[in-house]
Design an enzyme around this catalytic site. Structure first.
Site, PDB file in Angstrom:
ATOM      1  N   PRO A   1       0.838  -1.209   0.000  1.00 49.27           N
ATOM      2  CG  PRO A   1      -0.797  -1.598   1.597  1.00 49.27           C
ATOM      3  CD  PRO A   1       0.532  -2.100   1.124  1.00 49.27           C
ATOM      4  CD  GLU A   2       3.983   2.563  -2.396  1.00 52.39           C
ATOM      5  OE1 GLU A   2       4.341   3.501  -1.649  1.00 52.39           O
ATOM      6  OE2 GLU A   2       4.724   1.606  -2.658  1.00 52.39           O
TER       7      GLU A   2
ATOM      8  CG  HIS B   1      -2.614 -14.765   7.956  1.00 53.13           C
ATOM      9  ND1 HIS B   1      -1.538 -15.569   8.266  1.00 53.13           N
ATOM     10  CD2 HIS B   1      -3.216 -15.313   6.867  1.00 53.13           C
ATOM     11  CE1 HIS B   1      -1.487 -16.567   7.391  1.00 53.13           C
ATOM     12  NE2 HIS B   1      -2.491 -16.440   6.545  1.00 53.13           N
TER      13      HIS B   1
ATOM     14  NE  ARG C   1       5.255 -11.123   1.669  1.00 53.42           N
ATOM     15  CZ  ARG C   1       5.944 -10.671   0.622  1.00 53.42           C
ATOM     16  NH1 ARG C   1       5.331  -9.955  -0.310  1.00 53.42           N
ATOM     17  NH2 ARG C   1       7.224 -10.930   0.486  1.00 53.42           N
TER      18      ARG C   1
ATOM     19  NE  ARG D   1      20.623  13.255  -4.905  1.00 51.63           N
ATOM     20  CZ  ARG D   1      19.694  13.121  -3.961  1.00 51.63           C
ATOM     21  NH1 ARG D   1      19.212  14.173  -3.324  1.00 51.63           N
ATOM     22  NH2 ARG D   1      19.254  11.933  -3.633  1.00 51.63           N
TER      23      ARG D   1
END
Length: 278
Positions: free
Chosen positions: A2-3, A98, A116, A159
């Site tokens: 998830p972002e 879970h 996980r 950069r």
């Protein structure tokens, strides 16, 4: 994983469902997720009211009343999910597969499921949140007022890293994950491999605008569901229906019909249009 848009969608769902409810009980089924869970601090939430939900990068900050006020810092990791369910006190609530912890608030239950186990839960004084070890070194919020073309131009000088790699480094700017970096670069017509320091001011302006619009559109669509992500109401995101390049290698570009290409950059699959993005 998830972002930012997915976490922001979860934040809004939690705030809508839980503000004002009082914590009646806490259950911690295991204490060893990505880091140890401070069980005593988690149980200190009992009796407090849920005051609101904030977000910093991909971390949820669940705020609880009291003196001092406490905040539960939650990270969903790779596969974590938060669900809000109705709690019927007359019946036991079986543990989900879970499910690692739950908080009972009023007539509702906030449940954390993570196959996980890369997620995290910590509880800290709200006044100390900004200095938490997981938050203190993060870059600016891309939807905040401090992120714009001027910031991006200044931050990328000298950069040499590819601009996509730069965008995905949370020390530079937070929450721009793999999907959203690819889509924003397409919207800005910037090739992902271009060295960050070679972007001129006009390109930085375009890219900052594209990052903000991409994330904003994704939040409005409830995030992106590719595999596991669903919101607190168990609904999938819809932004995957708007993807222009991500996951579309070999398909025609929606703008020029050239075939979308895939390459691996920084260990992540990267998708772009060789004609539109220079």
């Amino acid at each position: 994983m998830p972002e930012l848009p997915e976490v922001e969608t979860v934040r809004r769902g939690l705030e809508h469902a839980l503000v004002g409810t009082r914590v009646r009980a806490v259950e911690v089924f295991r204490t060893d997720l990505r880091w140890p869970i401070p069980t005593e601090r988690v149980h200190a939430l009992v009796g407090r009211r849920f005051a609101g939900a904030a977000r910093r990068s991909k971390y949820l900050l669940l705020e609880f009343s009291g003196t001092p006020a406490l905040s539960a810092l939650v990270h969903l990791g790779m596969s974590g999910r938060l669900f809000v369910a109705t709690w019927d006190v007359r019946r036991p609530l079986p543990r989900l597969p879970h499910e690692h912890w739950r908080i009972r608030l009023g007539s509702r239950v906030l449940r954390y499921v993570d196959p996980r186990r890369f997620g995290a839960l910590d509880v800290v004084d709200t006044g100390d949140v900004a200095q938490h070890r997981l938050l203190r070194d993060l870059g600016p919020e891309p939807l905040g007022s401090s992120f714009d073309g001027a910031f991006l131009h200044g931050a990328t000088r000298k950069r040499s890293a590819p601009i996509k790699t730069f965008l995905m480094d949370a020390r530079n700017v937070v929450g721009v994950g793999n999907i959203y970096a690819a889509e924003a670069l397409f919207r800005a017509r910037v090739r992902p491999t271009r060295p960050a320091g070679r972007l001129g001011r006009a390109a930085c302006d375009a890219l900052a605008t594209a990052v903000r619009s991409t994330l904003g559109d994704a939040v409005a669509a409830g995030g992106t569901t590719i595999r596991d992500y669903i919101g607190v109401d168990r609904r999938s995101g819809r932004f995957q229906q708007q993807l222009a390049v991500y996951g579309r290698a070999g398909e025609p570009c929606p703008e020029c019909q050239a075939l979308i290409r895939r390459l691996v950059l920084g260990g992540r699959s990267t998708f772009f249009c060789p004609r539109c993005q220079r």
